[in-house]
Scaffold this active site. Structure first.
Site, short mmCIF file in Angstrom:
data_model
loop_
_atom_site.label_atom_id
_atom_site.label_comp_id
_atom_site.label_asym_id
_atom_site.label_seq_id
_atom_site.Cartn_x
_atom_site.Cartn_y
_atom_site.Cartn_z
N ILE A 17 0.84 -1.21 0.00
CA ILE A 17 0.00 0.00 0.00
C ILE A 17 0.88 1.27 0.00
O ILE A 17 0.58 2.24 -0.70
CB ILE A 17 -0.94 -0.01 1.23
CG1 ILE A 17 -1.96 -1.16 1.11
CG2 ILE A 17 -1.64 1.32 1.42
CD1 ILE A 17 -2.76 -1.46 2.39
N ASP A 62 13.73 3.01 10.74
CA ASP A 62 13.01 2.00 11.52
C ASP A 62 12.06 2.76 12.43
O ASP A 62 12.50 3.45 13.36
CB ASP A 62 14.01 1.17 12.34
CG ASP A 62 13.31 0.08 13.15
OD1 ASP A 62 12.05 0.08 13.20
OD2 ASP A 62 14.01 -0.76 13.74
N ASN A 89 2.01 4.79 7.43
CA ASN A 89 1.45 3.54 6.92
C ASN A 89 2.27 2.30 7.32
O ASN A 89 1.76 1.19 7.25
CB ASN A 89 1.38 3.68 5.39
CG ASN A 89 1.24 2.36 4.68
OD1 ASN A 89 0.15 1.79 4.66
ND2 ASN A 89 2.33 1.86 4.11
N LYS A 123 3.21 13.25 16.07
CA LYS A 123 3.76 14.29 16.97
C LYS A 123 4.79 15.15 16.23
O LYS A 123 4.69 16.37 16.22
CB LYS A 123 4.39 13.60 18.18
CG LYS A 123 5.15 14.50 19.12
CD LYS A 123 5.74 13.65 20.26
CE LYS A 123 6.89 14.35 20.97
NZ LYS A 123 6.53 15.60 21.61
N SER A 142 -4.91 2.36 9.46
CA SER A 142 -5.48 1.49 10.49
C SER A 142 -5.83 0.17 9.80
O SER A 142 -5.05 -0.31 8.96
CB SER A 142 -6.70 2.18 11.10
OG SER A 142 -7.33 1.35 12.03
N TYR A 156 -2.79 -7.30 17.09
CA TYR A 156 -2.88 -6.47 15.88
C TYR A 156 -4.14 -5.59 15.94
O TYR A 156 -4.09 -4.39 15.69
CB TYR A 156 -2.90 -7.38 14.65
CG TYR A 156 -2.93 -6.64 13.33
CD1 TYR A 156 -1.74 -6.24 12.71
CD2 TYR A 156 -4.13 -6.35 12.69
CE1 TYR A 156 -1.76 -5.57 11.50
CE2 TYR A 156 -4.16 -5.69 11.47
CZ TYR A 156 -2.98 -5.29 10.87
OH TYR A 156 -3.00 -4.62 9.67
N LYS A 160 -4.36 -1.42 15.98
CA LYS A 160 -5.04 -0.62 14.96
C LYS A 160 -6.21 0.17 15.56
O LYS A 160 -6.47 1.31 15.17
CB LYS A 160 -5.53 -1.54 13.82
CG LYS A 160 -4.38 -2.18 13.03
CD LYS A 160 -3.51 -1.14 12.34
CE LYS A 160 -2.49 -1.75 11.39
NZ LYS A 160 -1.68 -0.75 10.70
N THR A 191 -1.38 -7.64 -0.90
CA THR A 191 -0.02 -7.11 -0.70
C THR A 191 0.87 -8.23 -0.17
O THR A 191 0.36 -9.28 0.26
CB THR A 191 -0.02 -5.98 0.36
OG1 THR A 191 -0.32 -6.56 1.63
CG2 THR A 191 -1.02 -4.87 0.04
P1 NAP Z 1 3.56 -4.78 3.35
O1 NAP Z 1 3.59 -4.90 1.89
O2 NAP Z 1 4.16 -5.84 4.21
O3 NAP Z 1 4.18 -3.37 3.76
C1 NAP Z 1 4.50 -3.04 5.09
C2 NAP Z 1 5.41 -1.85 5.05
O4 NAP Z 1 5.71 -1.44 6.39
C3 NAP Z 1 6.74 -2.16 4.36
O5 NAP Z 1 7.09 -1.09 3.53
C4 NAP Z 1 7.72 -2.26 5.53
O6 NAP Z 1 9.01 -1.83 5.11
C5 NAP Z 1 7.12 -1.26 6.50
N1 NAP Z 1 7.56 -1.49 7.88
C6 NAP Z 1 7.27 -2.55 8.68
N2 NAP Z 1 7.92 -2.44 9.85
C7 NAP Z 1 8.62 -1.26 9.78
C8 NAP Z 1 9.51 -0.59 10.67
N3 NAP Z 1 9.80 -1.08 11.89
N4 NAP Z 1 10.06 0.59 10.27
C9 NAP Z 1 9.78 1.09 9.06
N5 NAP Z 1 8.95 0.50 8.17
C10 NAP Z 1 8.39 -0.67 8.53
O7 NAP Z 1 2.06 -4.68 3.86
P2 NAP Z 1 0.82 -3.73 3.44
O8 NAP Z 1 -0.33 -4.64 3.38
O9 NAP Z 1 1.15 -2.83 2.33
O10 NAP Z 1 0.69 -2.92 4.78
C11 NAP Z 1 0.66 -1.51 4.85
C12 NAP Z 1 -0.22 -1.11 6.01
O11 NAP Z 1 -1.56 -1.56 5.74
C13 NAP Z 1 0.16 -1.73 7.35
O12 NAP Z 1 0.02 -0.77 8.38
C14 NAP Z 1 -0.87 -2.85 7.53
O13 NAP Z 1 -1.06 -3.16 8.88
C15 NAP Z 1 -2.07 -2.21 6.89
N6 NAP Z 1 -3.16 -3.10 6.44
C16 NAP Z 1 -2.97 -4.01 5.46
C17 NAP Z 1 -4.04 -4.80 5.04
C18 NAP Z 1 -3.91 -5.82 3.95
O14 NAP Z 1 -4.86 -6.59 3.74
N7 NAP Z 1 -2.83 -5.91 3.24
C19 NAP Z 1 -5.30 -4.65 5.65
C20 NAP Z 1 -5.45 -3.69 6.64
C21 NAP Z 1 -4.38 -2.91 7.02
P3 NAP Z 1 10.40 -2.50 5.54
O15 NAP Z 1 10.14 -3.97 5.74
O16 NAP Z 1 11.29 -2.19 4.38
O17 NAP Z 1 10.80 -1.79 6.79
#
Ligand code: NAP
Length: 255
Positions: A17, A62, A89, A123, A142, A156, A160, A191
């Site tokens: 995302i 991070d 995000n 913040k 979220s 989780y 959220k 994703t």
């Molecule tokens: P994703 O492809 O796994 O992406 C997660 C992103 O978060 C990656 O770019 C990762 O980058 C970054 N990240 C994780 N831990 C981090 C840290 N400690 N510091 C900096 N960056 C960090 O998953 P996604 O589905 O796109 O998720 C994006 C958001 O959508 C998340 O908040 C997730 O909870 C939320 N979400 C997803 C879904 C779904 O169905 N996919 C549904 C509801 C909500 P690095 O690993 O390079 O650090």
């Protein structure tokens, strides 16, 4: 171009995302800061932006480390001179398991990335926006799991739901400064995070069957909602949590 001369910050911009949203912001004229831990994937997002004649910079961050978040906001201002839109995000699925099998360590790690980091990003972003005096738009990611549940999602879901809780008082504190703050709550989006639960089509089948629109959402569909929330078209929208879920969270039976 809706974001010409604007600067947008996207955490978690190395994947899913976040990557789709960073690319969409750049396509609409914004200079985009992509933040994440993985340098190769973060730089790949920037390359994709540049390949489409956009402007972007990767800043390795991070978000579990508060000093790195502060540095990220400072560097963004150093590089581009301002901040207009922030998409907080970055997130982790942590560990999905019954509560009785989960540890305090998993709680601390998941809450640090999914909730504390969003509070810290807000913040420092708000501090920068107040200093700038221009207002701005913040969107946090979220989840439908803030309002629903899966067996195994206690930590989780709590992380959220916490994000949904923290935006409303923040709006009361900063709306008068022209700062709008909203959340998007994605449903089941295709994703790498979703695929980490299982790449098997059979595993995804019940999710698709339960979704009234009968398919997974795409990162690009979520990105469009983020851009709208950050744009002038949403100039009177603040403090909202917007489900982008194809109807997934509607209780009831489908035809
Ligand atoms: P994703 O492809 O796994 O992406 C997660 C992103 O978060 C990656 O770019 C990762 O980058 C970054 N990240 C994780 N831990 C981090 C840290 N400690 N510091 C900096 N960056 C960090 O998953 P996604 O589905 O796109 O998720 C994006 C958001 O959508 C998340 O908040 C997730 O909870 C939320 N979400 C997803 C879904 C779904 O169905 N996919 C549904 C509801 C909500 P690095 O690993 O390079 O650090």
């Amino acid at each position: 171009m809706r974001f010409q001369n604007k600067v947008a910050l996207v955490t978690g911009g190395s994947s899913g995302i976040g990557r789709a949203t960073a690319i969409a912001f750049a396509r609409e004229g914004a200079s985009v800061v992509v933040a994440s831990r993985r340098e190769d994937e973060g730089k790949l997002t920037v390359q994709m932006i540049r390949d489409a004649n956009g402007e972007g910079t990767f800043i390795q961050t991070d978000v579990a480390n508060s000093a790195e978040i502060q540095k990220l906001i400072d560097k963004t201002i150093d590089i581009y001179g301002r901040l207009d839109c922030a998409f907080n995000n970055a997130g982790t699925e942590g560990v999905f398991a019954p509560m009785t099998e989960l540890t305090e360590e998993v709680w601390d790690q998941t809450i640090a990335v999914n909730l504390k980091a969003v509070w810290l990003c807000m913040k420092y972003e708000i501090e920068a926006l107040l200093k700038q005096g221009t207002g701005g738009a913040i969107v946090n990611t979220s989840s439908w799991l803030a309002v629903g549940g899966l067996a195994g999602s206690t930590i989780y879901s709590a992380s959220k739901a916490g994000i949904d809780g923290l935006i409303r008082p923040a709006v009361l504190e900063f709306a008068q400064h022209g700062i709008r703050i909203n959340n998007i709550n994605p449903g089941i989006i295709d994703t790498p995070m979703l695929r980490r639960f299982g790449d098997d089509e059979a595993l995804l089948k019940p999710f698709i069957a339960h979704t009234p629109m009968q398919r997974l959402g795409t990162p690009e569909e979520v990105a469009e909602t983020v851009l709208w929330l950050c744009s002038d078209a949403a100039s009177f929208v603040t403090g909202q949590t917007i489900l982008v879920d194809g109807g997934w969270t509607i209780p009831g039976l489908r035809n």
